[in-house]
Design a protein around this motif. Sequence first.
Motif, PDB file in Angstrom:
ATOM      1  N   ILE A 275       0.844  -1.198   0.000  1.00 43.29           N
ATOM      2  CA  ILE A 275       0.000   0.000   0.000  1.00 43.29           C
ATOM      3  C   ILE A 275       0.881   1.250   0.000  1.00 43.29           C
ATOM      4  N   PRO A 276       1.072   1.854  -1.169  1.00 45.00           N
ATOM      5  CA  PRO A 276       1.911   3.054  -1.264  1.00 45.00           C
ATOM      6  C   PRO A 276       1.088   4.285  -0.894  1.00 45.00           C
ATOM      7  N   LEU A 277       0.908   4.511   0.392  1.00 43.55           N
ATOM      8  CA  LEU A 277      -0.054   5.509   0.889  1.00 43.55           C
ATOM      9  C   LEU A 277       0.201   6.889   0.309  1.00 43.55           C
ATOM     10  N   THR A 278       1.469   7.257   0.207  1.00 41.15           N
ATOM     11  CA  THR A 278       1.829   8.466  -0.546  1.00 41.15           C
ATOM     12  C   THR A 278       3.184   8.276  -1.198  1.00 41.15           C
ATOM     13  N   ARG A 279       3.314   8.792  -2.424  1.00 38.80           N
ATOM     14  CA  ARG A 279       4.613   8.751  -3.114  1.00 38.80           C
ATOM     15  C   ARG A 279       5.306  10.103  -3.043  1.00 38.80           C
ATOM     16  N   LEU A 280       4.738  11.014  -2.276  1.00 36.54           N
ATOM     17  CA  LEU A 280       5.440  12.277  -2.032  1.00 36.54           C
ATOM     18  C   LEU A 280       6.367  12.076  -0.838  1.00 36.54           C
ATOM     19  N   CYS A 281       7.498  12.776  -0.848  1.00 40.16           N
ATOM     20  CA  CYS A 281       8.508  12.558   0.184  1.00 40.16           C
ATOM     21  C   CYS A 281       9.327  13.826   0.346  1.00 40.16           C
ATOM     22  N   ARG A 282       9.779  14.078   1.577  1.00 45.35           N
ATOM     23  CA  ARG A 282      10.619  15.268   1.728  1.00 45.35           C
ATOM     24  C   ARG A 282      12.091  14.986   1.384  1.00 45.35           C
ATOM     25  N   ASP A 283      12.428  13.709   1.184  1.00 48.80           N
ATOM     26  CA  ASP A 283      13.813  13.338   0.871  1.00 48.80           C
ATOM     27  C   ASP A 283      14.018  13.191  -0.631  1.00 48.80           C
ATOM     28  N   ARG A 284      15.287  13.050  -1.000  1.00 53.40           N
ATOM     29  CA  ARG A 284      15.659  13.004  -2.417  1.00 53.40           C
ATOM     30  C   ARG A 284      16.704  11.935  -2.678  1.00 53.40           C
ATOM     31  N   CYS A 285      16.467  10.710  -2.224  1.00 52.55           N
ATOM     32  CA  CYS A 285      17.467   9.657  -2.410  1.00 52.55           C
ATOM     33  C   CYS A 285      17.688   9.418  -3.902  1.00 52.55           C
ATOM     34  N   HIS A 286      18.966   9.408  -4.293  1.00 55.49           N
ATOM     35  CA  HIS A 286      19.285   9.395  -5.720  1.00 55.49           C
ATOM     36  C   HIS A 286      18.956   8.077  -6.410  1.00 55.49           C
ATOM     37  N   TYR A 287      18.688   7.019  -5.624  1.00 55.19           N
ATOM     38  CA  TYR A 287      18.382   5.708  -6.211  1.00 55.19           C
ATOM     39  C   TYR A 287      16.887   5.464  -6.317  1.00 55.19           C
ATOM     40  N   CYS A 288      16.073   6.393  -5.815  1.00 60.25           N
ATOM     41  CA  CYS A 288      14.658   6.094  -5.589  1.00 60.25           C
ATOM     42  C   CYS A 288      13.761   6.531  -6.743  1.00 60.25           C
ATOM     43  N   THR A 289      12.953   5.600  -7.240  1.00 59.13           N
ATOM     44  CA  THR A 289      11.989   5.902  -8.290  1.00 59.13           C
ATOM     45  C   THR A 289      10.578   6.012  -7.702  1.00 59.13           C
ATOM     46  N   PHE A 290      10.476   5.689  -6.426  1.00 59.50           N
ATOM     47  CA  PHE A 290       9.171   5.677  -5.749  1.00 59.50           C
ATOM     48  C   PHE A 290       8.681   7.103  -5.500  1.00 59.50           C
ATOM     49  N   ALA A 291       9.584   7.942  -4.978  1.00 55.29           N
ATOM     50  CA  ALA A 291       9.200   9.321  -4.669  1.00 55.29           C
ATOM     51  C   ALA A 291       9.021  10.103  -5.961  1.00 55.29           C
ATOM     52  N   THR A 292       7.992  10.949  -5.996  1.00 54.13           N
ATOM     53  CA  THR A 292       7.738  11.741  -7.193  1.00 54.13           C
ATOM     54  C   THR A 292       7.182  13.111  -6.798  1.00 54.13           C
ATOM     55  N   VAL A 293       6.713  13.857  -7.807  1.00 58.06           N
ATOM     56  CA  VAL A 293       6.215  15.219  -7.552  1.00 58.06           C
ATOM     57  C   VAL A 293       4.687  15.225  -7.687  1.00 58.06           C
ATOM     58  N   PRO A 294       4.011  16.177  -7.028  1.00 52.98           N
ATOM     59  CA  PRO A 294       2.535  16.188  -7.034  1.00 52.98           C
ATOM     60  C   PRO A 294       1.948  16.174  -8.446  1.00 52.98           C
ATOM     61  N   GLY A 295       2.592  16.867  -9.393  1.00 50.27           N
ATOM     62  CA  GLY A 295       2.059  16.958 -10.752  1.00 50.27           C
ATOM     63  C   GLY A 295       1.950  15.624 -11.471  1.00 50.27           C
ATOM     64  N   ARG A 296       2.680  14.621 -10.990  1.00 48.49           N
ATOM     65  CA  ARG A 296       2.649  13.309 -11.632  1.00 48.49           C
ATOM     66  C   ARG A 296       1.681  12.347 -10.967  1.00 48.49           C
ATOM     67  N   LEU A 297       0.977  12.839  -9.954  1.00 53.64           N
ATOM     68  CA  LEU A 297       0.087  11.950  -9.207  1.00 53.64           C
ATOM     69  C   LEU A 297      -1.352  12.449  -9.313  1.00 53.64           C
ATOM     70  N   PRO A 298      -2.312  11.520  -9.325  1.00 53.06           N
ATOM     71  CA  PRO A 298      -3.714  11.931  -9.312  1.00 53.06           C
ATOM     72  C   PRO A 298      -4.093  12.618  -8.004  1.00 53.06           C
ATOM     73  N   ALA A 299      -3.431  12.241  -6.923  1.00 53.41           N
ATOM     74  CA  ALA A 299      -3.697  12.837  -5.608  1.00 53.41           C
ATOM     75  C   ALA A 299      -2.471  12.655  -4.728  1.00 53.41           C
ATOM     76  N   ALA A 300      -2.381  13.476  -3.676  1.00 53.74           N
ATOM     77  CA  ALA A 300      -1.205  13.413  -2.807  1.00 53.74           C
ATOM     78  C   ALA A 300      -1.138  12.092  -2.036  1.00 53.74           C
ATOM     79  N   TYR A 301      -2.308  11.587  -1.632  1.00 47.78           N
ATOM     80  CA  TYR A 301      -2.387  10.336  -0.857  1.00 47.78           C
ATOM     81  C   TYR A 301      -3.450   9.448  -1.478  1.00 47.78           C
ATOM     82  N   MET A 302      -3.381   8.163  -1.201  1.00 44.13           N
ATOM     83  CA  MET A 302      -4.478   7.264  -1.534  1.00 44.13           C
ATOM     84  C   MET A 302      -5.631   7.551  -0.571  1.00 44.13           C
ATOM     85  N   GLU A 303      -6.870   7.459  -1.055  1.00 42.54           N
ATOM     86  CA  GLU A 303      -8.029   7.606  -0.179  1.00 42.54           C
ATOM     87  C   GLU A 303      -8.226   6.300   0.612  1.00 42.54           C
ATOM     88  N   LEU A 304      -8.928   6.399   1.723  1.00 40.11           N
ATOM     89  CA  LEU A 304      -9.163   5.203   2.554  1.00 40.11           C
ATOM     90  C   LEU A 304      -9.858   4.081   1.785  1.00 40.11           C
TER      91      LEU A 304
END
Length: 399
Positions: free
Chosen positions: A58-87
Amino acid sequence: MADHTNSTGSDVGDVTALLSARGADLDDLLARAARRRDEHLEHEGRPGVVTYSPKVFIPLTRLCRDRCHYCTFATVPGRLPAAYMELDEVLAIAREGAEQGCTEALFTLGDRPEARWRAAGEWLAARGYSSTIDYVRAAAAAVLAETGLLPHLNPGVMTPDELAVLRPVAPSMGMMLESTSTLLVEPGGAHHGSPDKEPAVRLQAIADAGRARVPFTTGVLVGIGETRRDRAESLIALADLSREYGHLQEVIVQNFRAKPDTAMRGEPDAEFDEFVAAVAVARLLMPLGVTVQAPPNLAGELGDSADAAEDQALLLRAGIDDWGGVSPVTPDHVNPERPWPGLDELARITAKAGFTLRPRLTVYPRYQRDAGWIDPAVAPSVATLADADGLVGMPVAAR
Ligand SMILES: O=c1nc2n(C[C@H](O)[C@H](O)[C@H](O)CO)c3cc(O)ccc3cc-2c(=O)[nH]1
Ligand SMILES: C[C@H]1O[C@@H](n2cnc3c(N)ncnc32)[C@H](O)[C@@H]1O
Ligand code: MET
Ligand code: SF4
């Protein structure tokens, strides 16, 4: 005691030398680690059993305050339908997992996104949540109540207060140490721009989880620019934390896999022998009772199942006793290019190495047996799913 000798007496230089074993020396190292694994399984009362956790991711949110250079999971709000998954989206995945026999809901998400992204703070505020962790608590409680799946929480660095708030809704939590290397946080390093990957912060959070008596999963990421000596220090640090608090139920040794859309896309993947040596050393350093896990889907050349089977056999020779979460429903959102092996295939490879593959719960048997580890609010949910051995009894859907 000399500087280079840690509190449990493992010499960093000696451990570093083990990590560079190749050829016949590597064979010896693997054989020693395999014996130690067998001793661990005997100690835990499940000789010959290698486990996995049937889970949904369950990827509850793919927004993150970190910037790990290996990570493809974290992204920007513009690429997501919503900031979090709904319940209701969370529950739909968990329900499908329950139908397919899963017992774990793995919540893996970005760290504290509201500290960086206005869209995250607004989403939470509009629904009355005070923080990402507050929403994790609500979502985990809903999954537990509505589906019976056990939440395993992996939301990044947690404070003592946050651990206390989450403990009643999850029998286990986790956070990879990644590495004790402070150089990785400097400019050019994989963790530059990721305040939550500061080694001192992570070591503190793992210790805090121990003080909170949370059965905990941690581990190292191999091949992100750390040296062998860093890797030795990281594994020694985890062994020390395990001895001090007893809360480390499993140590994951994960190999870096370059992702096309990340800063580290051009870096070579961790060399497999290098990685396998780290798995074996992890096994030798950890106290008995601590599982050593490597994910099966990061083995082998992409798309080459024979190569994957060979690498998986090598991981068993190196002393793992667990494959981690494997899902019949959801992809590995951290490594989306790497599908899970089928359970029949995994069982076959495990059997070929002389072991029986069995499903387990997120929280290992010894934490179910020993008092004080599982919060009374979540204990009945664990007991419902556990068989007499503390592993998985009947699938959730069959109850
Ligand atoms: O599918 C994945 N599961 C990951 N898991 C989940 C793991 O496979 C299982 O959920 C645990 O073994 C609990 O059953 C993690 C759990 C942690 O606590 C910390 C880090 C990870 C990392 C991953 C991962 O990269 N991919
Ligand atoms: C959830 C965990 O997944 C691991 N992780 C993140 N990105 C990658 C990658 N490219 N390759 C392998 N593992 C990765 C980190 O160790 C993180 O803590
Ligand atoms: C995709 S990483 C998921 C967990 C958390 N963001 C961490 O890195 O520790
Ligand atoms: S690895 Fe975790 S902390 Fe790092 S950027 Fe990705 S989601 Fe954020």
